[in-house]
Scaffold this active site. Structure first.
Site, PDB file in Angstrom:
ATOM      1  N   SER A  56       4.088   1.150  -5.163  1.00 31.45           N
ATOM      2  CA  SER A  56       5.497   0.625  -4.255  1.00 31.45           C
ATOM      3  C   SER A  56       5.555   1.165  -2.881  1.00 31.45           C
ATOM      4  O   SER A  56       5.841   0.744  -2.583  1.00 31.45           O
ATOM      5  CB  SER A  56       5.586   2.777  -4.848  1.00 31.45           C
ATOM      6  N   SER A  57       4.367   0.639  -2.392  1.00 31.49           N
ATOM      7  CA  SER A  57       4.350   0.458  -1.206  1.00 31.49           C
ATOM      8  C   SER A  57       2.878  -0.659  -0.745  1.00 31.49           C
ATOM      9  O   SER A  57       1.732  -0.437  -1.715  1.00 31.49           O
ATOM     10  CB  SER A  57       4.315   1.174  -0.258  1.00 31.49           C
TER      11      SER A  57
END
Length: 131
Positions: A12-13
């Site tokens: 996600s990041s």
């Protein structure tokens, strides 16, 4: 001729470490990793993976919610890959989709159901962030 095994990962990041997912899919001949939130449509590594598509390849993905967050997008990807002679397998949930085969009804049900849950989860996260 041996099947080439290709991994697709999404975290996600950029500050998340994809190693846990790398371990989950096991050894591959090549892998593609995107650093993008679930709601993001900007997935350059997935686009590279699509451009790398060739018959005889099998894609291994950790979970159904990784390549797409909508049921429509998920079904489009599976249809594209199998149409190009590429197999797709999801490690956590277990369904496997192969080129030119009729997928077992249970695998189709799992794809539709878990894809819908991932889509709902993405919508709920966006709503909570907006609040």
């Amino acid at each position: 001729m041996a099947v080439q095994l290709v991994g697709y990962l999404r975290v996600s990041s950029t500050d998340q470490n994809p190693e846990r997912r790398v371990e989950s899919i096991g050894p591959t001949d090549r892998s593609f990793t995107d650093y993008a939130s679930g709601g993001s449509t900007g997935r350059p590594e997935l686009r590279k993976r699509i451009g790398y598509a060739r018959a005889g390849v099998r894609i291994r993905v950790v979970s159904i919610d990784r390549p797409a967050r909508s049921t429509h997008g998920l079904h489009e990807l599976i249809h594209f890959f199998t149409g190009e002679g590429i197999g797709v397998e999801f490690v956590q949930e277990g369904p496997k989709f192969g080129p030119g085969t009729d997928e077992p009804p249970m695998d189709q049900l799992m794809l539709a159901t878990l894809g819908a849950i991932a889509q709902l989860e993405c919508v709920l996260i966006r709503e909570h962030q907006a609040e």
